[in-house]
Design a protein around this motif. Structure first.
Motif, PDB file in Angstrom:
ATOM      1  N   UNK A 176      63.598  51.464   6.714  1.00 34.52           N
ATOM      2  CA  UNK A 176      63.767  51.271   5.270  1.00 34.52           C
ATOM      3  C   UNK A 176      63.864  49.775   4.963  1.00 34.52           C
ATOM      4  N   UNK A 177      62.922  49.232   4.157  1.00 33.94           N
ATOM      5  CA  UNK A 177      62.949  47.802   3.874  1.00 33.94           C
ATOM      6  C   UNK A 177      63.810  47.426   2.672  1.00 33.94           C
ATOM      7  N   UNK A 178      64.246  48.402   1.908  1.00 33.47           N
ATOM      8  CA  UNK A 178      64.952  48.148   0.644  1.00 33.47           C
ATOM      9  C   UNK A 178      66.429  48.531   0.755  1.00 33.47           C
ATOM     10  N   UNK A 179      67.227  47.953  -0.152  1.00 33.60           N
ATOM     11  CA  UNK A 179      68.612  48.380  -0.305  1.00 33.60           C
ATOM     12  C   UNK A 179      68.621  49.676  -1.114  1.00 33.60           C
ATOM     13  N   UNK A 180      69.549  50.569  -0.811  1.00 37.65           N
ATOM     14  CA  UNK A 180      69.562  51.891  -1.433  1.00 37.65           C
ATOM     15  C   UNK A 180      70.785  52.038  -2.341  1.00 37.65           C
ATOM     16  N   UNK A 181      70.541  52.576  -3.538  1.00 37.98           N
ATOM     17  CA  UNK A 181      71.603  52.753  -4.528  1.00 37.98           C
ATOM     18  C   UNK A 181      71.474  54.124  -5.184  1.00 37.98           C
ATOM     19  N   UNK A 182      72.519  54.503  -5.892  1.00 38.54           N
ATOM     20  CA  UNK A 182      72.451  55.649  -6.799  1.00 38.54           C
ATOM     21  C   UNK A 182      73.435  55.403  -7.929  1.00 38.54           C
ATOM     22  N   UNK A 183      73.580  56.391  -8.828  1.00 39.76           N
ATOM     23  CA  UNK A 183      74.341  56.164 -10.049  1.00 39.76           C
ATOM     24  C   UNK A 183      75.815  56.512  -9.884  1.00 39.76           C
ATOM     25  N   UNK A 184      76.592  56.088 -10.866  1.00 41.24           N
ATOM     26  CA  UNK A 184      78.030  56.358 -10.892  1.00 41.24           C
ATOM     27  C   UNK A 184      78.352  57.667 -11.610  1.00 41.24           C
ATOM     28  N   UNK A 185      77.337  58.540 -11.743  1.00 42.46           N
ATOM     29  CA  UNK A 185      77.595  59.856 -12.339  1.00 42.46           C
ATOM     30  C   UNK A 185      76.882  60.921 -11.518  1.00 42.46           C
ATOM     31  N   UNK A 186      77.281  61.038 -10.267  1.00 43.16           N
ATOM     32  CA  UNK A 186      76.803  62.116  -9.403  1.00 43.16           C
ATOM     33  C   UNK A 186      77.729  63.323  -9.537  1.00 43.16           C
TER      34      UNK A 186
END
Length: 264
Positions: free
Chosen positions: A4-14
């Motif tokens: 994986x070449x990218x940083x991984x994120x998600x939202x604060x409303x899971x």
């Protein structure tokens, strides 16, 4: 399967809860969390200074950074100068509130009426957006932290604004699929100015297409085309979904293409 070449994120409303409990539950699995601040009114909905202090401590403990999605209930592109001034003042307050924390970017909507206005209307929208940005950007320490998100109109329409004000871009690839815009062209237009990618599934079999669903629900050809762009991207990719099941499906789909994808 590639690294994986990218940083991984998600939202604060899971989880159906406030920002801080979500960060506590999911922060250990991600490099970054998108803090959703969609509303500016009433003022109590904006996280307090104490909230930001706690988020900063959590970031240190969990080795996290944040990106902040700025409010969408105001518009720098509003036809009236008073509304544009109110939008700029509100956005400055939100940016100032979060600036003590480890924030990599602030995502901004430059809203446009839907459907797309005629040519003269587009020129008027661009001028309103320019005047709105003139009220906001000179007071910011680092304008490049503002990422203009691709929405339901061609990204070409804000190219000049991004360059003029030294802004960055949030390429929402789900929006590209939903509205039929060319991902490759957006990457050619903006290149390293794309600081953030919003990634979510789109069901194009529905009318209108349904977005912000799991990547596992996408048509195989659309999913593959999207993954091909991510293989060369080294910024932050945020899984912009709002349910645990959608996040889990998205992570499972990503794990078929990239190493080092967490499971929740």
């Amino acid at each position: 399967m590639i690294k994986r070449p990218f940083r991984l994120a998600t939202t604060s409303f899971i989880y159906p809860d406030h920002i801080i409990p979500n960060v506590k539950k999911i922060g250990a699995f991600f490099d970054e969390i998108e803090l959703l601040v969609f509303e500016s009114q009433p003022q109590e909905v904006i996280p307090s200074r104490d909230d930001v202090k706690e988020l900063t401590c959590l970031a240190k403990d969990l080795d996290l950074t944040y990106n902040v999605h700025l409010p969408v209930d105001i518009s720098l592109c509003a036809p009236g100068p008073r509304d544009r001034r109110n939008a700029a003042d509100t956005l400055k307050r939100v940016i100032e509130r979060f600036s003590p924390g480890p924030v990599t970017s602030f995502t901004l909507h430059l809203e446009m009426d839907n459907p797309l206005p005629i040519k003269d209307g587009i020129a008027a929208w661009q001028e309103n957006a320019r005047q709105g940005l003139e009220l906001l950007i000179p007071d910011l320490e680092n304008p490049a932290k503002i990422t203009v998100e691709t929405l339901g109109y061609p990204p070409d329409l804000f190219t000049d604004l991004v360059n003029e004000f030294g802004l960055s871009v949030c390429a929402d690839l789900g929006h590209h699929i939903k509205y039929g815009y060319d991902m490759a062209r957006t990457f050619e237009l903006f290149g390293p100015q794309i600081r953030l990618i919003h990634l979510h599934g789109v069901n194009t079999r529905l009318e209108p297409p349904k977005d912000h669903i799991g990547l596992d629900k996408m048509a195989p050809d659309e999913f593959e085309r999207t993954m091909n762009h991510l293989k060369r991207y080294t910024g932050t990719v945020c899984l912009e979904v709002f349910k645990l099941a959608c996040l889990q499906g998205s992570l499972a789909a990503l794990s078929k293409n990239f190493d080092d994808i967490p499971g929740i």
